[in-house]
Design a protein around this motif. Structure first.
Motif, PDB file in Angstrom:
ATOM      1  N   ARG A 190       0.742  -1.184   0.037  1.00 40.22           N
ATOM      2  CA  ARG A 190       0.071  -0.177  -0.025  1.00 40.22           C
ATOM      3  C   ARG A 190       0.857   1.282  -0.052  1.00 40.22           C
ATOM      4  O   ARG A 190       1.814   1.084   0.688  1.00 40.22           O
ATOM      5  N   THR A 191       0.603   2.138  -0.794  1.00 39.97           N
ATOM      6  CA  THR A 191       1.347   3.354  -0.770  1.00 39.97           C
ATOM      7  C   THR A 191       0.617   4.590  -0.291  1.00 39.97           C
ATOM      8  O   THR A 191      -0.531   4.625   0.120  1.00 39.97           O
ATOM      9  N   ALA A 192       1.191   5.678  -0.119  1.00 38.04           N
ATOM     10  CA  ALA A 192       0.677   6.872   0.406  1.00 38.04           C
ATOM     11  C   ALA A 192      -0.298   7.680  -0.405  1.00 38.04           C
ATOM     12  O   ALA A 192      -1.005   8.582  -0.034  1.00 38.04           O
ATOM     13  N   LYS A 200      -3.875   3.387  -3.156  1.00 34.73           N
ATOM     14  CA  LYS A 200      -3.362   2.577  -4.182  1.00 34.73           C
ATOM     15  C   LYS A 200      -2.266   1.822  -3.794  1.00 34.73           C
ATOM     16  O   LYS A 200      -1.423   2.035  -2.896  1.00 34.73           O
ATOM     17  N   TYR A 201      -2.082   0.468  -4.582  1.00 34.35           N
ATOM     18  CA  TYR A 201      -1.121  -0.183  -4.368  1.00 34.35           C
ATOM     19  C   TYR A 201       0.074  -0.123  -5.393  1.00 34.35           C
ATOM     20  O   TYR A 201      -0.522   0.202  -6.552  1.00 34.35           O
ATOM     21  N   ILE A 202       1.151  -0.567  -4.986  1.00 35.45           N
ATOM     22  CA  ILE A 202       2.220  -0.683  -6.040  1.00 35.45           C
ATOM     23  C   ILE A 202       2.741  -2.094  -6.161  1.00 35.45           C
ATOM     24  O   ILE A 202       2.716  -2.914  -5.068  1.00 35.45           O
ATOM     25  N   SER A 203       2.922  -2.567  -7.290  1.00 37.50           N
ATOM     26  CA  SER A 203       3.415  -3.902  -7.402  1.00 37.50           C
ATOM     27  C   SER A 203       4.917  -4.152  -7.860  1.00 37.50           C
ATOM     28  O   SER A 203       5.583  -2.904  -8.316  1.00 37.50           O
ATOM     29  N   TYR A 204       5.541  -5.214  -7.175  1.00 43.85           N
ATOM     30  CA  TYR A 204       6.940  -5.344  -7.594  1.00 43.85           C
ATOM     31  C   TYR A 204       7.148  -6.806  -7.721  1.00 43.85           C
ATOM     32  O   TYR A 204       6.316  -7.617  -7.441  1.00 43.85           O
TER      33      TYR A 204
END
Length: 744
Positions: A139-141, A180-184
């Motif tokens: 989860r991002t800011a 929003k989420y970021i994927s790696y």
């Protein structure tokens, strides 16, 4: 405790410390920042010298102070080379051309809550502890917040759902910003799932898989330690990803798919909590509406939180949406949805729910593992990643696949479809769908079925109706006018419609010009038998009433054929004794001698035709010895004879009466209905109990055009085909060429 004492205890250590300090310098040194502590994130970025563009954006976004203090962050930090590429992509010359809003997007989307070294990024933070190698998202800011949208020609302020409405009914939780989420993509996670560079490059065809990629970029230097978190240097600038909802909104290639979804399964609902938050923050007076997807959908495409059964479950999974492009979707509308409806607004809502659930998966569907997932209808995914996918995107809340075909769902390509997508068959469809399990049977695209389908008009003529206001089935006997409702009415209709479901793995009923008999129902739950002859069909009830059901049309589907019929395949409600009576009266009947013994026995109720021990609604097989076989049983002393050696149908002694009853019971097989189709074989219980009360058995040998009964004396009796397979209540009555002998 007394407040004065509390204060004393609080200040006492301070006093002791001060009295032991010789100067202010010693006090400052005691509380000074340790020399070996790393600088905060912002200062670390400045010190490295290759994040000048990022630090400029951090200041422009107002995050310098936050990232220069204590905290607990992970930052996916794009270096200056990444920004040079970004400037070219955006057609700008420098960071000075980026406004504060865009700066905030870049900075906040690069910030992940909590600090994670590389070895922890692949682990899921569950409520019970770390689950190793089970995460690929954080989860991002960043969050979208409130948006101005045009809805039905009006400009309104909209917030997205932050829950799936089906989970507890709460579609919007105040205080949850829908971050929003970021994927790696790290090797530990990829290896654990059996994924490879193929899965990564399927989404990012212009990038190389390195074992630690962040979206379409790669990590240049990992695990840069800061006082307030961890920095991972990346070679690509990432703007916040859009959601599945936003992807449909922005992509004209899928506009028909989106329009149908928005028109039928989306509402904009005023929300007071969201309105209060918005008004307090902006000092504006607008009301806020939450965009809410129908709760029957598998997920809400605008919910960024995944399922939220646990706080962090978005770390380990996401949604997947398959969206057919406009041309193929319009063809599906014209050829399938509107085959029997005049317009889309005439379709029941559940059709739209099923259609979109067929294209939804509550998991992140990795390309190489696609066949292992199931959609919202619990079907396998029927797309080929090599030929059917036009585009594949990793988005903020899931994976998006644009497709050149429809998910060929069971519901839209099976014999079930004939009723499901036709307004003339709503009663049958309602019952198929109400938990009966019938829908699951006849929509099974991997099997082959024949469906005999009565229309609403025919069912109503036979007394069936559904009371919408009371949510219950109603049956009114057309002859007596007596009415029953609820379970009793539903059970009657269940039995009628089950008579019309026939497994036909080899399309055995595609040609009804001949004659035959076949068992209805599913293989796992046997139904009753029906017959056909010269394009007419009938069940036991029709046979009792001497009625034949006509075929008035048919339709072929992927898993079989639907026949439209002009009557119901009715079940019998008369005792099997009456059916035996009718058979005995036929000219040249081979049943006559047996029935004479039955009629005179205490087992037979002459008023009703019922046979003691035989219950209506239960499966039986009647193996009735022919007239000659009965005479042989009399000659062998198995049945009583009179003084002339002829059958004594009215024996006077208790022993002879018991002998007759035992003989009759041994020829009635309980619990199973056997025919010459190979479906029933092996030891089958009879109605006869031995002297100790134990069950007795007959061995059934069945094959196509063969039916043999083997008694306890190992004697064989074969059915006589032209006088067998007579229909009765959940039963078949066969004439056999020998009698069955029970021996201890």
């Amino acid at each position: 405790m007394n407040k004065k004492i509390l204060c004393y205890l609080f200040f006492l250590p301070v006093v002791i410390f001060l009295t032991n300090c010789s100067s202010k310098e010693e006090f400052d040194n005691y509380y000074a920042r340790p020399d070996d502590l790393e600088d905060p994130i912002f200062q670390q970025l400045e010190a490295h010298g290759n994040f000048t563009n990022l630090t400029a954006l951090i200041e422009k976004a107002g995050y310098k102070d936050i990232l220069s203090k204590s905290g607990y962050w992970t930052m996916m930090a794009p270096n200056d080379d990444a920004f040079e590429d970004f400037f070219q992509e955006q057609g700008i010359s420098s960071v000075a051309s980026i406004d504060s809003i865009t700066a905030s997007k870049i900075v906040r989307y690069a910030l992940i809550y909590n600090a994670f070294r590389t070895e922890r990024l692949s682990d899921y933070q569950s409520s019970t502890g770390w689950e190793e190698d089970n995460a690929f998202r954080r989860r991002t800011a960043y969050y979208d917040g409130f948006q101005n949208k045009m809805v039905d020609g009006n400009s309104i302020v909209v917030a997205g759902s932050n829950r799936n409405n089906g989970l507890g009914g709460d579609y919007y939780i105040p205080g949850d910003n829908n971050n929003k989420y970021i994927s790696y993509f790290v090797s530990e996670y990829m290896d654990a799932l059996g994924l490879s560079a193929f899965d990564y490059q399927y989404f990012y065809s212009n990038s190389s898989y390195t074992g630690f990629n962040v979206l379409g970029g790669k990590t240049v230097q990992a695990d840069i330690v800061a006082e307030n978190g961890i920095i991972h240097e990346v070679d690509k600038v990432s703007l916040p990803l859009i959601s599945l909802d936003q992807k449909l909104e922005e992509s004209s290639d899928y506009s028909i798919f989106r329009d149908l979804l928005e028109t039928n399964l989306v509402e904009y609902i005023f929300d007071q909590d969201a309105t209060d938050t918005y008004q307090n923050f902006t000092r504006k007076t607008d009301e806020v509406y939450v965009k809410v997807y129908d709760p029957e959908l598998f997920f809400s495409p605008n919910n960024e939180n995944y399922i939220k059964e646990a706080d962090n479950d978005g770390q380990y999974d996401a949604y997947t949406l398959f969206a057919p492009e406009n041309t193929v979707f319009q063809e599906f509308i014209d050829e399938v949805l509107l085959k029997n409806y005049t317009a889309l607004d005439k379709l029941p809502k559940y059709i739209f729910v099923d259609l979109y659930n067929a294209h939804m998966v509550q998991n992140a569907v990795w390309p190489s593992l696609l066949p292992t997932y199931s959609n919202g209808l619990d079907e396998d995914i029927r797309f080929d990643v090599n030929t059917d996918i036009l585009e594949a995107k990793v988005l903020s809340n899931g994976f998006f696949y644009g497709t050149n075909k429809i998910q060929e769902s069971n519901l839209f390509y099976s014999v079930y479809t004939s009723a499901y997508l036709d307004p003339d068959f709503t009663l049958a469809t309602r019952l198929y769908n109400d938990g009966s399990g019938y829908r699951e049977i006849i929509s099974n695209i991997t099997g082959r079925y024949t469906l005999f389908l009565p229309s609403d008009e025919i069912l109503r003529d036979h007394g069936f109706e559904y009371n919408i206001n009371r949510s219950e089935w109603v049956y009114t006997d057309p002859e007596t006018g007596n009415t029953v409702a609820g379970t009793l009415a539903r059970t009657r209709l269940l039995r009628v419609l089950y008579n019309g479901i026939v497994p036909t793995p080899n399309d055995e009923m595609n040609d009804l010009s001949g004659s035959g008999i076949i068992r209805t129902g599913d293989f796992d739950l046997a139904g009753e038998y029906i017959k056909w002859d010269n394009n007419q069909v009938w069940a036991a009830g029709n046979e009792v009433d001497n009625v034949r059901v006509n075929i008035i049309g048919f339709e072929d589907q992927r898993n079989g054929r639907t026949y439209y019929i002009d009557d119901v395949l009715d079940f019998s409600e008369e005792p099997q004794g009456l059916d035996l009576f009718a058979l005995a009266l036929l000219p040249g009947s081979g049943y006559f001698n047996f029935f004479r013994f039955l009629y005179s026995s205490a087992l037979y109720d002459t008023a009703t035709g019922s046979i003691q021990g035989v219950e209506l609604g239960t499966s039986y097989t009647f193996a009735i010895p022919s007239n000659d076989a009965i005479l042989q049983a009399v000659a062998d002393g198995v049945l009583p004879a009179n003084s002339l050696g002829q059958p004594n149908y009215n024996p006077s002694t208790p022993e002879d009466r018991d002998k007759v009853e035992a003989f009759i019971k041994y020829h009635i097989l309980a619990t199973r209905t056997a025919s010459d189709d190979g479906l029933i074989n092996g030891q089958t219980e009879t109605l006869l109990k031995d002297f100790e009360g134990n069950k007795t058995y007959i061995n059934v040998i069945s094959a196509p055009d063969e039916l043999i009964f083997v008694d306890s004396a190992n004697r064989f009796s074969s059915y006589i085909p032209n006088q067998s397979n007579n229909l009765a209540d959940r039963s078949l009555i066969h004439l056999i060429d020998n009698y069955l002998l029970y021996t201890e």
